[in-house]
Design a protein around this motif. Structure first.
Motif, PDB file in Angstrom:
ATOM      1  N   VAL A  96       0.857  -1.176   0.000  1.00 35.75           N
ATOM      2  CA  VAL A  96       0.000   0.000   0.000  1.00 35.75           C
ATOM      3  C   VAL A  96       0.900   1.235   0.000  1.00 35.75           C
ATOM      4  CG1 VAL A  96      -1.771   1.296   1.250  1.00 35.75           C
ATOM      5  CG2 VAL A  96      -1.800  -1.201   1.277  1.00 35.75           C
ATOM      6  N   PRO A  97       0.791   2.117  -0.989  1.00 37.74           N
ATOM      7  CA  PRO A  97       1.647   3.309  -1.023  1.00 37.74           C
ATOM      8  C   PRO A  97       1.563   4.097   0.274  1.00 37.74           C
ATOM      9  CG  PRO A  97       0.430   3.090  -3.069  1.00 37.74           C
ATOM     10  CD  PRO A  97      -0.122   2.057  -2.128  1.00 37.74           C
ATOM     11  N   TYR A  98       2.674   4.731   0.622  1.00 37.17           N
ATOM     12  CA  TYR A  98       2.749   5.473   1.881  1.00 37.17           C
ATOM     13  C   TYR A  98       1.642   6.515   1.971  1.00 37.17           C
ATOM     14  CZ  TYR A  98       4.502   8.765   5.357  1.00 37.17           C
ATOM     15  OH  TYR A  98       4.607   9.606   6.419  1.00 37.17           O
ATOM     16  N   ARG A  99       1.358   7.199   0.866  1.00 38.41           N
ATOM     17  CA  ARG A  99       0.344   8.254   0.878  1.00 38.41           C
ATOM     18  C   ARG A  99      -1.020   7.711   1.265  1.00 38.41           C
ATOM     19  NH1 ARG A  99      -2.967  11.113   1.679  1.00 38.41           N
ATOM     20  NH2 ARG A  99      -3.510  13.155   0.819  1.00 38.41           N
ATOM     21  N   GLU A 100      -1.318   6.474   0.866  1.00 37.01           N
ATOM     22  CA  GLU A 100      -2.626   5.894   1.166  1.00 37.01           C
ATOM     23  C   GLU A 100      -2.691   5.296   2.563  1.00 37.01           C
ATOM     24  OE1 GLU A 100      -3.669   3.140  -1.875  1.00 37.01           O
ATOM     25  OE2 GLU A 100      -3.183   4.514  -3.522  1.00 37.01           O
ATOM     26  N   ARG A 101      -1.529   5.133   3.229  1.00 34.40           N
ATOM     27  CA  ARG A 101      -1.517   4.557   4.570  1.00 34.40           C
ATOM     28  C   ARG A 101      -1.697   5.609   5.656  1.00 34.40           C
ATOM     29  NH1 ARG A 101       3.807   2.087   5.273  1.00 34.40           N
ATOM     30  NH2 ARG A 101       4.457   2.664   3.183  1.00 34.40           N
ATOM     31  N   ILE A 102      -1.595   6.880   5.307  1.00 35.69           N
ATOM     32  CA  ILE A 102      -1.693   7.944   6.301  1.00 35.69           C
ATOM     33  C   ILE A 102      -3.147   8.079   6.749  1.00 35.69           C
ATOM     34  CG2 ILE A 102      -1.375  10.407   6.714  1.00 35.69           C
ATOM     35  CD1 ILE A 102       0.886  10.379   4.740  1.00 35.69           C
ATOM     36  N   LYS A 103      -3.349   8.102   8.050  1.00 33.83           N
ATOM     37  CA  LYS A 103      -4.666   8.236   8.638  1.00 33.83           C
ATOM     38  C   LYS A 103      -4.731   9.520   9.454  1.00 33.83           C
ATOM     39  CE  LYS A 103      -5.882   4.245   7.024  1.00 33.83           C
ATOM     40  NZ  LYS A 103      -6.818   4.148   5.874  1.00 33.83           N
TER      41      LYS A 103
END
Length: 258
Positions: A96-103
């Motif tokens: 999962v790309p880092y950008r999509e893992r940010i919550k």
């Protein structure tokens, strides 16, 4: 024993189990190779033989040896030897790309999270015709926005508003939150609700009750909590009134007489 047929099987390639094992043993230790699990017909005169992997840490993996036979040739050749996961193999989770893992809540002071130029949640505040894709046209949009005093170069698109509304409605400030399910009334009748402007004003407001869990947060109008401005305690929940005060008139002399 597993046999998967995708094309007409080649007899010589299917029978070349020993040749496949020999090629495999040239690459890995014999202790790492288990039983022959079957073959897969990959194409015309192309067969892959599968062997169990006995290497520690690779439970469920398989050695894959692909055998081919050239046209009008009696002997077979080895194309490749690889280790592949089986259905029961332990493999790494999908990347999962880092950008999509940010919550929400992951950012720390000083962290930066740039927004892509083509982010579908944003549209130019002022533009003529279609959204400009050329960098020079984007720069012109920024200059026009600044000259008109619009302040923001981009603003929420319809998609961006819908995503935000759905996220808020499904979150802790929506009607399905446990706090709202047990609330005596909804936020729409609460005096602490601050109305907002814009297209989302018919669904959301901001809580201004410093005693409430949602103070300073966006809440849906059908949200609610126990700190509603009109909530009243039932008589059985009201504090017990204190008795009438008693004035103590006894002096030390009175005590000595006892």
């Amino acid at each position: 024993m597993m046999t998967i047929v995708r094309a007409k099987p080649d007899t010589a390639a299917v029978a070349a189990v020993d040749a496949a094992r020999a090629a495999l043993l040239e690459e890995v230790d014999a202790a790492d190779v288990g039983a022959h699990l079957g073959h897969v017909v990959e194409g015309e005169r192309l067969v892959t033989h599968l062997f169990a992997c006995e290497r520690a840490g690779y439970v469920g993996w398989r050695w894959s040896v692909t055998i081919a036979r050239a046209p009008r040739q009696k002997t077979v050749t080895v194309d490749e030897v690889v280790l592949i996961p089986g259905d029961e193999a332990i493999v790494a989770p999908e990347w999962v790309p880092y950008r999509e893992r940010i919550k929400p809540g992951d950012l720390s002071p000083g962290d930066l999270l740039p927004v892509e130029e083509d982010d579908p949640r944003l549209v130019p505040t002022y533009s003529f015709g279609d959204d400009p894709l050329d960098p020079d046209e984007q720069a012109q949009v920024r200059r026009v926005a600044q000259d008109l005093g619009l302040g923001r170069v981009r603003t929420l698109s319809l998609e961006g508003r819908e995503l935000a509304a759905q996220r808020w409605y499904d979150g802790d400030g929506g009607p399905q939150a446990p706090l709202a399910q047990s609330a005596p009334d909804s936020c729409t009748t609460c005096g602490f609700l601050m109305r907002i402007a814009g297209p989302l004003s018919e669904m959301f407001g901001v809580c201004a009750n410093g005693d409430a869990n949602d103070d300073g947060r966006v809440v849906s109008l059908d949200h609610g909590c126990g700190a509603h401005s009109e909530v009243r305690l039932a008589k059985k929940h009201e504090p017990v009134p204190l008795p009438e005060p008693v004035v103590d008139t006894i002096t030390l002399d009175d005590l000595e007489q006892f």
